[in-house]
Design an enzyme around this catalytic site. Structure first.
Site, short mmCIF file in Angstrom:
data_model
loop_
_atom_site.label_atom_id
_atom_site.label_comp_id
_atom_site.label_asym_id
_atom_site.label_seq_id
_atom_site.Cartn_x
_atom_site.Cartn_y
_atom_site.Cartn_z
N GLY A 194 7.74 -8.08 13.28
CA GLY A 194 7.18 -9.40 13.01
C GLY A 194 6.24 -9.27 11.83
O GLY A 194 5.61 -8.22 11.64
N ARG A 219 6.06 -8.89 -7.37
CA ARG A 219 7.24 -9.06 -8.21
C ARG A 219 8.18 -7.91 -7.88
O ARG A 219 7.88 -6.76 -8.19
CB ARG A 219 6.87 -9.03 -9.69
CG ARG A 219 5.83 -10.07 -10.10
CD ARG A 219 5.41 -9.90 -11.53
NE ARG A 219 4.70 -8.63 -11.74
CZ ARG A 219 4.26 -8.20 -12.93
NH1 ARG A 219 4.45 -8.94 -13.99
NH2 ARG A 219 3.62 -7.05 -13.02
N ASP A 250 5.57 -6.84 4.05
CA ASP A 250 4.52 -6.63 5.05
C ASP A 250 3.81 -5.30 4.80
O ASP A 250 2.58 -5.20 4.97
CB ASP A 250 5.11 -6.64 6.46
CG ASP A 250 5.87 -7.91 6.77
OD1 ASP A 250 5.49 -8.97 6.24
OD2 ASP A 250 6.85 -7.84 7.54
#
Length: 336
Positions: free
Chosen positions: A37, A248, A279
């Site tokens: 998650g 980027r 993440d």
């Protein structure tokens, strides 16, 4: 969870099922089971880099719910879970179909109606958000359900009132409501505009100090134009943010903080599994900032954490500080 923590994250964690690499979902005799998650991935990565991290969420009191908690605690993350009825509620599930490609080629999203979508602030442990150094959530949580959105905004406001630093990762596409997905296919949002969910995300920006956004998200979701430096300037000005970090893919990250622009290095863009690298970047960045590092060092540690994470399957930053340090050292030596 009464003690002060370095970092508290809030969001849904799902059970992800995928065939072994090179096999297909429709024919694989077995499936790999992983826990993932956006916010729990950040908590895991930060914890493995030495941060005292905690994760808040809601899960059913079932075998799968307990599996999620055990997986996160196994990486040193403290958990504050609202337990729902295991017979009536469910864990969100995602089925990934990779085939022979390292990138996810298809996914079956089975998260609607999960226990997390019913979460309210009163169900969570009290005082946790107010007693942390930093609080983090993402657009995936705001898009999970109206209740999840309201709870996330409430926690952001509570953290702000307590003087806690708050960060938000846009993570558009990581989680969209069924309505958003259908409308995106039709080319409009719920209000008839060109960009689905943009207004939902903007609601959170009033409660955020640091925004993480990809260049693609900035352009397609927030309608930002220009190069990377122009985008971070415009977002910081428009939403009165302290720090904006623009990632980027393959080209490093750019950040603006206190009026100064910082550019991070591009480190090893060849990923075995790109899931979770966004993440991981956030985890590395926040870990460095919590440790007292400046924005430039945080960008470098974020990129290095993402690079290490991308070399392993699963999308979670199961890294060590030594590995991340080695990547930074190798890159610095190459640049000299």
């Amino acid at each position: 969870m009464g003690a002060v923590t370095d970092l508290v994250t809030f969001g849904e964690t799902t059970v992800r099922l995928s065939p072994p690499r090179g096999d297909r979902l429709e024919t694989a005799p077995s499936l790999d089971v992983r826990v993932s998650g956006p916010e729990s991935n950040v908590a895991v990565g930060a914890a493995r880099l030495g941060v005292d991290a905690a994760w808040l969420s809601k899960l059913p009191d079932s075998a799968l719910g307990r599996r999620v908690v055990a997986a996160l605690r196994g990486h040193g993350v403290r958990t504050g879970v609202a337990w729902a009825d295991g017979d009536a509620d469910r864990v969100g599930t995602v089925y990934d179909d990779r085939g022979a490609n390292a990138r996810v080629t298809a996914a079956i999203d089975d998260r609607d109606g999960s226990a997390f979508t019913t979460i309210t602030p009163g169900e969570l442990p009290g005082g946790v958000v107010e007693s942390t150094d930093r609080f983090h959530t993402s657009g995936a949580t705001l898009a999970a359900s109206d209740r999840a959105r309201s709870t996330a905004l409430d926690l952001l406001a509570t953290a702000g009132e307590a003087g806690v630093r708050r960060s938000f990762a846009l993570r558009h596409g990581s989680r969209s409501t069924g309505e958003d997905r259908r409308n995106r296919q039709r080319g409009r949002d719920r209000n008839g505009g060109a960009e689905p969910a943009a207004d939902i995300y903007r609601d959170a920006f009033d409660h955020v100090d640091t925004l993480f956004v990809s260049r693609h998200e900035a352009r397609t979701v927030l309608s930002c134009e220009g190069d990377a430096v122009e985008i971070v300037h415009s977002l910081r000005t428009e939403f009165d943010l302290e720090t904006v970090v623009l990632t980027r893919e393959g080209a490093g990250a750019v950040a603006i903080a206190a009026g100064s622009v910082h550019e991070g290095p591009a480190i090893d863009g060849a990923h075995r599994d790109p899931d979770g690298t966004d993440d991981a970047f956030v985890a590395g960045f926040l870990a460095e900032r919590i440790a007292g590092g400046d924005v430039s060092d945080a960008l470098e540690r974020g990129e290095a954490t993402a690079a290490v994470t991308g070399r392993i399957d699963g999308g979670t930053a199961i890294v060590t500080g030594e590995e991340v340090d080695a990547v930074i050292a190798d890159h610095d030596a190459t640049e000299r």
